[in-house]
Design an enzyme around this catalytic site. Structure first.
Site, PDB file in Angstrom:
ATOM      1  N   SER A 106      14.592  26.550  -9.544  1.00  0.00           N
ATOM      2  CA  SER A 106      13.430  26.906  -8.761  1.00  0.00           C
ATOM      3  C   SER A 106      13.910  27.925  -7.745  1.00  0.00           C
ATOM      4  CB  SER A 106      12.887  25.654  -8.074  1.00  0.00           C
ATOM      5  OG  SER A 106      11.640  25.927  -7.508  1.00  0.00           O
ATOM      6  N   ARG A 114      18.075  12.075  -4.544  1.00  0.00           N
ATOM      7  CA  ARG A 114      16.624  12.004  -4.419  1.00  0.00           C
ATOM      8  C   ARG A 114      16.137  10.603  -4.778  1.00  0.00           C
ATOM      9  NH1 ARG A 114      14.907  18.083  -6.544  1.00  0.00           N
ATOM     10  NH2 ARG A 114      16.469  19.117  -5.227  1.00  0.00           N
TER      11      ARG A 114
END
Length: 429
Positions: free
Chosen positions: A355, A265
């Site tokens: 998540s 990322r």
RNA sequence: GGAGAGGUGCCGGAGUCUGGUCGAUCGGACCGCACUGCUAAUGCGGGGUCCACGUAAAGUGGACCGUGGGUUCAAAUCCCACCCUCUCCGCCA
């Protein structure tokens, strides 16, 4: 992406649902898409009619030529040519409108689930379970991992930065072993129902578009431009597209898969935030669990994935809580979403370590994953769900802080012992 | 990276040279029906997906032969680019 047909049958319903995201520009896009859809259909109707004429006349040309009537063929050809020119104009308009509509649809977010709590941003995310916290923390637990881990010699951010730049981390010795142990633990704990996959970490543009990262969030991903490839930000990306373009049989569903992968990322836009230690790094390890289901199977699967993520954290003995993501904080592709957060006493923060999300048919439509009900005609777009079983660096950090002893060593949670080559406590090297 | 061969429906596989009743021959699998005590065999029949119009069904039209362009009245078929697969060579953990 959302189903265009919904814009025709229930535009108001879609608008109401999307309004709950509290992002006004989305509603503007929605209305634009709805208008474009009407335009597309009107052009297409006219184009198809012209095309039909061209096809008809062309057949007559063949007949006349066979009969040797050259003059008649000639005149029909001229007629068809002019029809073809008109069609060309419409076809260009159609391509333009369709392309524009498609681009727009790729950027319009998923509708939130009716039960997703309304909210403006992450401050409105309700805690739905926990927090499970000890009554108090000792002083020796109040040391941030970037200090304690460096002192133990198991984290070398300085040299990681030398090698690769800011926001890269490097674990060493027992620290590296602990990282890998967490992966093994997460994989082994879900192996009862999930197929282990080792997917590619570099994927095509189409693959990164299917899950929703592109076109909107291109800046967040590492691109390997020369080869038209992208580094995956999560194993969700390759796993979701595993069955892209395929029509599955209902009996195959649900499909459960899990994968360890490195995650890349760029963290564009978060420069200067969480720069210390392991909380936000450009490359990290994660074990992802993912399911492809029918729409009916999806709600139960969401619960299953969440329970599995929770059990891992519970098994490690870390303090945690579960929050539900409110509509204003819901990711573009998400229909309903939960975060598992672990408390890290050293940096005095709740860290998002997992998540778990349901995407309804949003990703599956982009990826073109459908299924067929046994014995029935037609196809149905599948649902996708996924969750981090375990995101390594933050759990690693939380272990360093929660299980730090008075002498500075760190106790390894018992569930990890089988993977630690006999290390049960991490001492300074 | 170099050379060659190839990509057609669920599968196999024609059709491409020589553009036109080709959304596509044939075989297999599959589904339905008939026959049969049951299976097998045999006979007959049936197919896909996407889009638009249609409340829907029926139906009509359009699109789909790896992908994207082009030529043409008309493209699976001709031209261009790209992707992928296989074989050989090269390189390589």
């Amino acid at each position: 992406m959302i189903d265009v047909r919904l814009l025709r049958t229930d535009l108001d319903g879609v608008r109401r649902a999307l309004a709950r995201r509290h992002a006004p520009e989305v509603l503007v896009q929605l209305d634009r898409a709805s208008g474009l859809d009407a335009e597309v259909r009107s052009i297409q109707a006219r184009r198809d009619a012209l095309r039909a004429e061209v096809n008809e006349v062309s057949k007559q040309v063949a007949t006349k030529k066979r009969d040797g009537d050259a003059a008649a063929a000639e005149s029909l050809q001229a007629q068809s040519r002019s029809l073809g020119e008109q069609e060309r104009v419409l076809a260009d308009q159609l391509d333009g409108a369709q392309g524009e509509l498609h681009e727009l649809l790729l950027r319009i977010p998923n509708v939130p689930h009716p039960e997703a709590p309304d909210g403006l941003d992450d401050s409105d995310n309700p805690v739905i379970k926990g927090p499970f916290l000890p009554t108090q923390f000792a002083d020796h637990q109040r040391v941030p991992h970037w200090e304690s881990a460096v002192a133990l010699g198991i984290l070398d951010t300085e040299r990681a930065t030398k090698i690769s730049g800011a926001m890269f981390a490097m674990q060493r010795g027992a620290g590296a072993t602990l990282s890998r142990a967490l992966c093994q633990y997460a994989l082994d704990s879900n192996a009862d129902a999930f197929e282990e996959v080792r997917p590619p970490s570099l994927v095509s543009t189409a693959t990164l578009t299917a899950t929703g990262q592109l076109p909107k969030f291109a800046d967040d991903a590492y691109a390997i431009e020369r080869d038209g490839l992208w580094c995956i930000p999560t194993a969700e990306v390759p796993l979701t597209s595993l069955y892209a373009g395929e029509v599955l049989d209902e009996t195959q569903l649900p499909i459960r898969m899990m994968a360890y992968s490195p995650c890349y990322r760029r963290e564009a836009g978060s420069a200067g935030r969480d720069t210390r230690g392991m909380l936000r790094v450009h490359e990290f390890d994660k074990v992802e669990i993912l399911a492809v289901t029918t729409p009916e199977q999806a709600p139960a699967m969401l619960t299953e994935l969440r329970d599995r993520a929770e059990q891992l954290i519970e098994g490690l003995g870390l303090p945690y809580r579960i929050i539900e993501i409110s509509t204003g904080d819901l990711g573009q592709s998400h229909h309903r979403s939960f975060d598992l957060e672990v408390y890290a006493p050293g940096c005095d923060n709740w860290l998002e370590v997992s998540s778990v999300s349901w995407f309804s048919d949003y990703q599956a439509r982009r990826a073109d994953i459908r299924f067929r009900k046994t014995g029935e005609k037609g196809t149905i777009v599948a649902n996708t769900l996924n969750g981090s079983a375990l995101a390594v660096p933050r759990v690693w950090a939380a272990i360093l802080e929660n299980f730090r002893l008075a002498d500075g060593s760190v106790e390894v949670p018992a569930v990890l012992h089988p993977y630690m080559r006999g290390i049960t406590t991490i001492h300074a090297r």
